[in-house]
Scaffold this active site. Structure first.
Site, PDB file in Angstrom:
ATOM      1  N   ARG A 102      -6.012   0.849   4.028  1.00 28.46           N
ATOM      2  CA  ARG A 102      -4.889   1.382   3.245  1.00 28.46           C
ATOM      3  C   ARG A 102      -4.555   0.479   2.050  1.00 28.46           C
ATOM      4  O   ARG A 102      -4.164   0.965   0.986  1.00 28.46           O
ATOM      5  CB  ARG A 102      -3.664   1.649   4.140  1.00 28.46           C
ATOM      6  CG  ARG A 102      -3.120   0.469   4.943  1.00 28.46           C
ATOM      7  CD  ARG A 102      -2.147   1.006   6.000  1.00 28.46           C
ATOM      8  NE  ARG A 102      -1.391  -0.006   6.746  1.00 28.46           N
ATOM      9  CZ  ARG A 102      -1.809  -0.605   7.839  1.00 28.46           C
ATOM     10  NH1 ARG A 102      -3.026  -0.358   8.321  1.00 28.46           N
ATOM     11  NH2 ARG A 102      -1.026  -1.467   8.485  1.00 28.46           N
TER      12      ARG A 102
ATOM     13  N   ASN B 241       2.384   5.915   8.679  1.00 29.21           N
ATOM     14  CA  ASN B 241       3.734   5.851   8.104  1.00 29.21           C
ATOM     15  C   ASN B 241       4.337   7.250   8.170  1.00 29.21           C
ATOM     16  O   ASN B 241       5.495   7.455   8.536  1.00 29.21           O
ATOM     17  CB  ASN B 241       3.731   5.430   6.626  1.00 29.21           C
ATOM     18  CG  ASN B 241       3.366   3.972   6.389  1.00 29.21           C
ATOM     19  OD1 ASN B 241       2.736   3.636   5.411  1.00 29.21           O
ATOM     20  ND2 ASN B 241       3.766   3.087   7.289  1.00 29.21           N
TER      21      ASN B 241
ATOM     22  N   HIS C 143       0.827  -1.215   0.000  1.00 31.97           N
ATOM     23  CA  HIS C 143       0.000   0.000   0.000  1.00 31.97           C
ATOM     24  C   HIS C 143       0.866   1.273   0.000  1.00 31.97           C
ATOM     25  O   HIS C 143       2.019   1.266   0.440  1.00 31.97           O
ATOM     26  CB  HIS C 143      -0.914   0.013   1.237  1.00 31.97           C
ATOM     27  CG  HIS C 143      -0.149   0.080   2.524  1.00 31.97           C
ATOM     28  ND1 HIS C 143       0.318   1.267   3.048  1.00 31.97           N
ATOM     29  CD2 HIS C 143       0.242  -0.877   3.381  1.00 31.97           C
ATOM     30  CE1 HIS C 143       0.963   1.035   4.173  1.00 31.97           C
ATOM     31  NE2 HIS C 143       0.938  -0.269   4.400  1.00 31.97           N
TER      32      HIS C 143
ATOM     33  N   GLU D  98      -1.292  -6.615   7.703  1.00 34.23           N
ATOM     34  CA  GLU D  98       0.051  -6.363   8.231  1.00 34.23           C
ATOM     35  C   GLU D  98       0.240  -7.225   9.471  1.00 34.23           C
ATOM     36  O   GLU D  98      -0.736  -7.651  10.110  1.00 34.23           O
ATOM     37  CB  GLU D  98       0.178  -4.872   8.588  1.00 34.23           C
ATOM     38  CG  GLU D  98       1.536  -4.426   9.127  1.00 34.23           C
ATOM     39  CD  GLU D  98       2.707  -4.817   8.228  1.00 34.23           C
ATOM     40  OE1 GLU D  98       3.049  -6.029   8.192  1.00 34.23           O
ATOM     41  OE2 GLU D  98       3.292  -3.926   7.579  1.00 34.23           O
TER      42      GLU D  98
HETATM   43  O1  LIG Z   1       3.057  -1.648  10.599  1.00 37.68           O
HETATM   44  C1  LIG Z   1       3.913  -0.786  10.377  1.00 37.68           C
HETATM   45  O2  LIG Z   1       4.278   0.045  11.230  1.00 37.68           O
HETATM   46  C2  LIG Z   1       4.578  -0.725   9.032  1.00 37.68           C
HETATM   47  O3  LIG Z   1       3.633  -0.866   8.035  1.00 37.68           O
HETATM   48  C3  LIG Z   1       5.619  -1.777   8.836  1.00 37.68           C
HETATM   49  O4  LIG Z   1       6.498  -1.578   9.820  1.00 37.68           O
HETATM   50  P1  LIG Z   1       7.991  -2.153   9.806  1.00 37.68           P
HETATM   51  O5  LIG Z   1       8.749  -1.424   8.763  1.00 37.68           O
HETATM   52  O6  LIG Z   1       8.455  -1.847  11.198  1.00 37.68           O
HETATM   53  O7  LIG Z   1       7.904  -3.622   9.564  1.00 37.68           O
END
Ligand SMILES: O=C(O)[C@H](O)COP(=O)(O)O
Length: 329
Positions: free
Chosen positions: A129, A86, A80, A183
């Site tokens: 997302r 983010n 996404h 995720e």
């Molecule tokens: O869930 C999150 O915070 C990000 O989408 C992925 O996080 P990471 O880069 O810490 O795996």
């Protein structure tokens, strides 16, 4: 009036469920030769029923199925676009936050890169997302088919979202949401700032939580745990579609896609920890004779590269060009 539901027009088969162990996580051995062969016959039979049920209008519609061998299909993976968390550098995991404006632009840009690759079915996580990314990408598509989210959460939801025109169904792309593609669950880190967490627990500890294969963050999922559910879903629900010659797009997340790529590219636990995926960059694989071939990131629609990946894609493009005045005025 046609009575078949939109859901019924989608070929759906379960894979064999025996398991093998790789790098500590169990994966479905659907690649075993005998079981694959049996499934393949069933898939072909069902695919042809689905095709015959569809009312095609020859003057306006490209017979996509006629351009594909059932044992060859394209698989597009998209992480996404940038989300609001983010942007704020917060651990997000399974918290359902939308895209930023930049994320919306990334999704549109991703759509442009794949706009000439036919897509038969889309899988997304259950998070907004990923769904926004899939939808925004598809509105860039040359064919202008309408992506429609399937609601299977209850019988009523299924009944109430039926489509009663075969022609309309033929101009639609089913979008299947699945929590298994979410995720990885970041546990007690969800909502915390990544930088502040590193200052509090130490960079090394936070790096282990984020990038080790089998160390979960507090009360969350490790990559290994995430892979177990994401890869099982891929094998049971997505691979059969590819085996039936359907082109599939998956819009999901950094870690669920890293898990799937680990499976596709046969990466070791060591190799996967250094795999990083950019937001909004589509990755193309060709599935042929039971194997996944990595084809990198498709270039923009004005460049020819992507069509050289298979003869079928090249033929599809040629047909698009020929019919473009009718389809995309
Ligand atoms: O869930 C999150 O915070 C990000 O989408 C992925 O996080 P990471 O880069 O810490 O795996």
């Amino acid at each position: 009036m046609a009575t078949a539901t939109f859901h019924q027009s989608i070929v759906s088969l379960a894979s064999p469920s025996s398991t093998i162990s790789q790098c500590g996580f169990k994966i479905d051995s659907s690649l075993s030769f005998t079981s694959k062969k049996i499934n393949f016959c069933k898939i072909k039979a069902m695919a042809s029923v689905s095709y015959n049920n569809t009312l095609l209008s020859p003057s306006k519609t490209i017979p996509e199925n006629s351009l594909k061998k059932p044992n060859e299909a394209a698989l597009i993976l998209i992480r996404h676009g940038e989300s609001l968390w983010n942007e704020k550098n917060l651990f997000t995991g399974c918290v359902d936050v939308p895209l930023t404006e930049k994320g919306v632009e990334e999704a549109i840009e991703a759509g442009k890169r794949i706009s000439n690759i036919p897509v038969d079915v889309i899988f997304t996580s259950s998070l907004i997302r990923a769904q926004m990314t899939a939808m925004l990408a598809m509105i860039q598509h040359r064919r202008k088919k309408v992506p429609i989210i399937l609601h299977d959460e209850s019988e009523q939801a299924k009944t109430w979202s039926q489509v009663f025109s075969d022609e309309t169904k033929n101009q639609s792309i089913p979008v299947i949401p699945a929590w298994q593609l979410n995720e990885r669950m970041y546990g007690e880190l969800q909502g915390l700032n990544k930088q502040e967490t590193a200052e509090r627990y130490g960079k090394q500890q936070v790096h282990e939580w984020r990038r080790s294969y089998d160390i979960p963050p507090p009360k969350g999922e490790s990559l290994e745990m995430c892979a177990e559910r994401a890869v099982a879903y891929f094998q049971d629900n997505i691979e059969p579609k590819l085996a039936a010659g359907k082109n599939v797009m998956i819009a999901a997340h950094g870690n669920s896609l890293r898990s799937i790529i680990m499976y596709l590219d046969k990466l070791t636990c060591q190799e996967v920890i250094s795999l990083e995926l950019s937001t909004g960059i589509p990755l193309l694989y060709i599935f042929k004779e039971g194997k996944f071939m990595k084809r990198g990131s498709p270039v923009g629609p004005t460049e020819a590269g992507v069509y050289a990946y298979t003869k079928r894609l090249a033929q599809y493009r040629q047909k698009l060009e020929e019919d473009s005045e009718v389809i995309c005025p």
